[in-house]
Design an enzyme around this catalytic site. Structure first.
Site, PDB file in Angstrom:
ATOM      1  N   ASP A 177       0.839  -1.208   0.000  1.00  0.00           N
ATOM      2  CA  ASP A 177       0.000   0.000   0.000  1.00  0.00           C
ATOM      3  C   ASP A 177       0.870   1.252   0.000  1.00  0.00           C
ATOM      4  O   ASP A 177       0.571   2.227  -0.685  1.00  0.00           O
ATOM      5  CB  ASP A 177      -0.921  -0.011   1.220  1.00  0.00           C
ATOM      6  CG  ASP A 177      -1.700  -1.313   1.323  1.00  0.00           C
ATOM      7  OD1 ASP A 177      -2.415  -1.644   0.366  1.00  0.00           O
ATOM      8  OD2 ASP A 177      -1.559  -2.011   2.340  1.00  0.00           O
ATOM      9  N   HIS A 235      -4.569  -3.615   6.174  1.00  0.00           N
ATOM     10  CA  HIS A 235      -4.352  -3.824   4.741  1.00  0.00           C
ATOM     11  C   HIS A 235      -5.691  -4.251   4.138  1.00  0.00           C
ATOM     12  O   HIS A 235      -5.953  -5.425   3.908  1.00  0.00           O
ATOM     13  CB  HIS A 235      -3.274  -4.884   4.500  1.00  0.00           C
ATOM     14  CG  HIS A 235      -3.128  -5.245   3.051  1.00  0.00           C
ATOM     15  ND1 HIS A 235      -2.752  -4.329   2.090  1.00  0.00           N
ATOM     16  CD2 HIS A 235      -3.319  -6.415   2.393  1.00  0.00           C
ATOM     17  CE1 HIS A 235      -2.718  -4.924   0.915  1.00  0.00           C
ATOM     18  NE2 HIS A 235      -3.062  -6.190   1.066  1.00  0.00           N
TER      19      HIS A 235
END
Length: 332
Positions: A159, A187
């Protein structure tokens, strides 16, 4: 050369594993002068495929690879290892609910935690990649009580890399010139990609990303949702989960653990919350961290505005809900 590092990669016959074994074997993670012994674990039906991967590792003639152990037995895979990439998990398919993935995967990580506890070195550094990564890491650590829980982390580096890439593209600068991007929380699509503290180097000058882009609506809107939903966008395009980029992020994450961070530079990792930034303790929450001597420390003292607070609390709630569901699934 140094003594070989024993490295386990689970799900090694899978898509992420296929990219990951090469990167680890190339010296990109532990150093070009550090040999590795690869312990590759997969399920019994995948052993034929895994043997093909082993042939390719041999054919790569990688100077860092001293030996390859391919197995479907966790006792063999985790024996005396010093680093583990826990990739093997049921992948998220298009249209699949996260809670369905959670129930299927936490039991895998319970078993692997027990095996790590029994067979791995107590100093082992365990990175959980398989989703839902934060909660899988929590469960894995819970069932490996003899290994310090600080040794477990979950991957939000993908990410972070995605967020840096979006900013570098927007500004037309190299991705290496974007620093201090933070991923807070899970996540998942509730994660909070935060560039309030990020910097960009433009024409030799370091400026804040907010000052460089001058578009609050974009930074608080499209930028965040693009990063949050990037995994789904890749699945829609490839009809498969992110693999190459996930493997690269896993290598970045483990390299940061092994080689540390420098200066004011920090990275994002899912680690056990100690309550920093008013986050709930006892969940794996992604924070900005610095790393020295293979030990991480949460960066403290960053100002959090109301917008960030709301986003951070939202992802924290999801992590608490996931934790409760996961523990119920393991104990049920």
């Amino acid at each position: 050369m140094a003594e070989p590092v024993r490295v386990c990669i689970t799900g090694a016959a899978g898509q992420i594993g296929y990219s990951l074994v090469y990167m680890v074997g190339s010296g990109a993670v532990f150093g070009a002068d550090t040999p590795v012994i690869l312990h590759l674990l997969d399920i019994a039906p995948m052993m034929g495929v895994l043997n093909g991967v082993c042939m390719e590792i041999s054919d790569c003639a990688l100077p860092c690879v001293r030996d390859v152990i391919a197995t479907d037995d966790p006792a063999v895979a985790f024996k005396d290892i010093e680093a583990a990439f826990l990739v093997g998990a049921m992948p998220r398919k298009e249209g699949m609910e996260r809670k369905d993935l959670l129930a299927a995967n936490v039991k895998i990580f319970k078993v692997q935690g027990q095996a790590l506890d029994q067979f791995a070195k107590k100093s082992v550094k365990v990175l959980v990649v398989g989703n839902p990564a934060n909660t899988n890491a929590l469960i894995c650590a819970k069932y490996a009580p003899s290994i310090p829980r600080e040794n477990f982390s979950a991957m939000t580096r993908l990410d972070q890399n995605r967020a840096q890439a979006q900013i570098s593209s927007k500004l037309g600068i190299p991705v290496t010139d974007v620093k201090k991007v933070i991923i807070w929380g899970n996540h998942s699509s509730t994660q909070f990609p935060d560039v309030r503290h990020a910097t960009a180097t433009i024409n030799g000058q370091t400026v804040s990303v907010y000052d460089a882009i001058k578009d609050d609506a974009y930074l608080k809107g499209e930028f965040i949702t693009t990063v949050q939903k990037r995994g789904g966008a890749v699945i829609a395009a490839r009809k498969l989960s992110s693999a190459m980029s996930a493997a690269k992020a896993a290598c970045d994450h483990m390299q940061s653990i092994w080689q540390g961070t420098s200066g004011e530079h920090f990275v994002s990792m899912g680690v056990f919350s100690d309550g920093s930034y008013n986050t709930p303790e006892g969940v794996m929450y992604s924070f900005p961290v610095t790393i020295k001597d293979k030990k991480w420390s949460i960066v403290q003292g960053l100002p959090i505005d109301d917008f960030a607070r709301e986003k951070m609390d939202l992802t924290a709630k999801e992590l608490c809900d996931e934790r409760d569901d996961a523990i119920a699934a393991c104990e049920g």
